[in-house]
Motif scaffolding. Structure first.
Motif, short mmCIF file in Angstrom:
data_model
loop_
_atom_site.label_atom_id
_atom_site.label_comp_id
_atom_site.label_asym_id
_atom_site.label_seq_id
_atom_site.Cartn_x
_atom_site.Cartn_y
_atom_site.Cartn_z
N LEU A 1 0.85 -1.18 0.00
CA LEU A 1 0.00 0.00 0.00
C LEU A 1 0.89 1.23 0.00
N VAL A 2 0.66 2.13 -0.95
CA VAL A 2 1.32 3.43 -0.96
C VAL A 2 0.27 4.48 -0.60
N ILE A 3 0.57 5.30 0.39
CA ILE A 3 -0.36 6.34 0.82
C ILE A 3 0.22 7.70 0.45
N GLY A 4 -0.55 8.50 -0.28
CA GLY A 4 -0.12 9.83 -0.67
C GLY A 4 0.27 9.88 -2.14
N PRO A 5 -0.66 10.26 -3.03
CA PRO A 5 -0.37 10.29 -4.46
C PRO A 5 0.22 11.62 -4.93
N GLY A 6 1.17 12.17 -4.15
CA GLY A 6 1.96 13.29 -4.63
C GLY A 6 3.12 12.78 -5.46
N ALA A 7 4.05 13.66 -5.77
CA ALA A 7 5.16 13.28 -6.65
C ALA A 7 5.96 12.11 -6.07
N ILE A 8 6.31 12.18 -4.79
CA ILE A 8 7.17 11.15 -4.23
C ILE A 8 6.40 9.84 -4.05
N GLY A 9 5.16 9.93 -3.61
CA GLY A 9 4.36 8.72 -3.49
C GLY A 9 4.16 8.03 -4.83
N LEU A 10 3.95 8.80 -5.89
CA LEU A 10 3.77 8.21 -7.21
C LEU A 10 5.06 7.59 -7.73
N LEU A 11 6.20 8.22 -7.41
CA LEU A 11 7.48 7.60 -7.77
C LEU A 11 7.67 6.28 -7.04
N ALA A 12 7.33 6.25 -5.75
CA ALA A 12 7.42 4.99 -5.00
C ALA A 12 6.51 3.93 -5.61
N LEU A 13 5.32 4.34 -6.02
CA LEU A 13 4.39 3.42 -6.67
C LEU A 13 5.03 2.79 -7.91
N GLU A 14 5.65 3.62 -8.74
CA GLU A 14 6.28 3.10 -9.95
C GLU A 14 7.39 2.11 -9.61
N MET A 15 8.12 2.37 -8.55
CA MET A 15 9.24 1.50 -8.19
C MET A 15 8.78 0.16 -7.66
N VAL A 16 7.78 0.15 -6.79
CA VAL A 16 7.41 -1.11 -6.13
C VAL A 16 6.64 -2.04 -7.05
N ALA B 1 2.09 11.02 2.71
CA ALA B 1 1.05 12.05 2.78
C ALA B 1 1.36 13.09 3.85
N GLY B 2 1.96 12.68 4.96
CA GLY B 2 2.40 13.63 5.96
C GLY B 2 1.36 14.04 6.98
N SER B 3 0.21 13.39 7.01
CA SER B 3 -0.84 13.75 7.96
C SER B 3 -0.99 12.66 9.02
N GLU B 4 -1.63 13.01 10.13
CA GLU B 4 -1.87 12.01 11.17
C GLU B 4 -2.79 10.92 10.67
N SER B 5 -3.80 11.29 9.90
CA SER B 5 -4.73 10.28 9.40
C SER B 5 -4.03 9.29 8.47
N ALA B 6 -3.06 9.77 7.70
CA ALA B 6 -2.31 8.88 6.81
C ALA B 6 -1.46 7.91 7.61
N ALA B 7 -0.82 8.40 8.67
CA ALA B 7 -0.02 7.52 9.52
C ALA B 7 -0.89 6.50 10.23
N GLN B 8 -2.06 6.93 10.69
CA GLN B 8 -2.99 5.99 11.33
C GLN B 8 -3.39 4.89 10.36
N LEU B 9 -3.70 5.27 9.12
CA LEU B 9 -4.07 4.27 8.12
C LEU B 9 -2.91 3.32 7.85
N ALA B 10 -1.69 3.86 7.78
CA ALA B 10 -0.52 3.02 7.52
C ALA B 10 -0.39 1.92 8.57
N LEU B 11 -0.59 2.26 9.83
CA LEU B 11 -0.44 1.29 10.91
C LEU B 11 -1.59 0.30 10.95
N LYS B 12 -2.79 0.75 10.61
CA LYS B 12 -3.96 -0.14 10.65
C LYS B 12 -4.03 -1.06 9.44
N ALA B 13 -3.46 -0.62 8.32
CA ALA B 13 -3.58 -1.41 7.09
C ALA B 13 -2.53 -2.50 6.99
N ALA B 14 -1.47 -2.40 7.79
CA ALA B 14 -0.38 -3.39 7.72
C ALA B 14 -0.79 -4.69 8.40
#
Length: 354
Positions: A175-190, A246-259
């Motif tokens: 799961l990649v969270i945050g579809p900004g430039a860096i998140g999209l680059l990570a998406l392409e890599m993984v 994404a850099g937000s608290e909600s994004a970090a919360q999702l990261a921990l719950k989705a793993a």
């Protein structure tokens, strides 16, 4: 006195486009004529005075490429005319972290007398016609990499370092969270190693771009009460690896719950001050999670990222939303920070349109 045109933050919440003194390279520096330069969300933190180490007036900009014009007396590995991209962290080279290769964690942050520099933050950056930067920050661009692509030198390094920290294994769910430039680059890599990849965010236009770049599923988590359940459905199970930009608290919360239990979580979005995280520690302990921060791009990772661009493994061109001369910086600012949804990067070109 020679002058250059530049974006200047005179103090927090006050910016101007005007002439500034032409920079001159110190012995360990190189004068770069900027060809392509752009904005990042971190520039807003600098503008608002929320990034420690910045002194005003200040020329921002930390995503740029150009040509070497002049070299300092101690620089011998670059020549005028060399095409270069810039990564922004320059460590002192002597502290324990730098000696480990982690110059992004330099113990002498902000101390120029020790040799530290954070380009666009503790020293002036590339939203100008010319800029002097430490030679250690430069990467020669492969022949097939354009100036616009070279402006992603730092971004591609940041994304690649987060992916490397995740220790991704072939076939794992990501799961990649945050579809900004860096998140999209990570998406392409993984996607070249992962079994299935989902992209989560709150901006529909960016999520759709992520789908075109190879995401197996995209999830708009805006106003969704239980986004982790959507992730599980999209991936066919909880994520083995979560990479957050994404850099937000909600994004970090999702990261921990989705793993999944025993999964790996890489948090890379919250680089500025003021974002906090409230969580039940048992979610990490009983979940047996490996939770890692990922800051910037040490150990020359950007060079490997440029190779990925040169080989076509990573395509940065779809991330460029528009091209403008540097003189239209206000329009670029408006598009990036106010229009927002479909804007990934507005590429600015000093010297054009003057």
């Amino acid at each position: 006195m020679r002058t250059v045109k530049a974006v200047v933050f005179d103090k927090p919440h006050q910016r101007d486009f005007r002439t500034a003194a032409m920079p001159h390279p110190a012995p360990d520096e190189v004068l770069v004529r900027v060809r392509s330069t752009t904005l990042c969300a971190t520039d807003m933190k600098v503008f608002e005075g929320r990034f420690a180490g910045v002194s005003y007036p200040h020329i921002p900009g930390h995503e740029f490429s150009g040509d070497v014009v002049e070299t300092g007396s101690a620089v011998h590995d670059f020549r005028p005319g060399t095409r270069v991209g810039v990564e922004v962290h320059v460590g002192c080279g002597r502290c324990a972290r730098c000696l480990e290769g982690y110059y992004n964690l330099c113990e002498h942050y902000g101390e120029r007398e020790w040799g530290h520099a954070h380009i666009g933050f503790t020293i002036d950056g590339g939203l100008a016609e010319y800029v002097s930067v430490p030679a250690r920050a430069l990467h020669k661009l492969p022949d097939s990499v354009t100036y616009d692509q070279g402006a992603f030198t730092d971004n591609v390094g940041i994304a690649l370092w987060a992916v490397e920290r995740a220790n991704l294994k072939p076939g794992e769910r990501v799961l990649v969270i945050g579809p900004g430039a860096i998140g999209l680059l990570a998406l392409e890599m993984v996607q070249h190693a992962a079994g299935r990849v989902a992209l989560a965010g709150t901006r529909s236009g960016r999520l759709e771009l992520g789908r075109r770049l190879g995401a197996d599923a995209v999830i708009n988590v805006r106003d969704v009460p239980a986004p982790a359940a959507l992730v599980k459905d999209a991936l066919g199970g909880p994520a083995d690896v979560v990479i957050e930009f994404a850099g937000s608290e909600s994004a970090a919360q999702l990261a921990l719950k989705a793993a999944r239990r025993g999964g790996r979580v890489v948090l890379g979005g919250a680089t500025g001050q003021g974002v906090t995280l409230s969580l039940e520690l048992a979610a990490v302990v009983r979940g047996h999670l490996d939770v890692m921060g990922s800051l910037a791009n040490p150990k020359g990772v950007s060079a490997r990222g440029l190779d990925l661009i040169a080989k076509g493994v990573v395509d940065v061109d779809p991330l460029i939303t528009a091209h403008l001369p540097l003189e239209q910086f206000d329009e670029a600012w408006h598009r990036f920070f106010e229009v927002r949804d479909d804007t990934i990067r507005v590429m600015l070109h000093p010297g054009e349109g003057a």
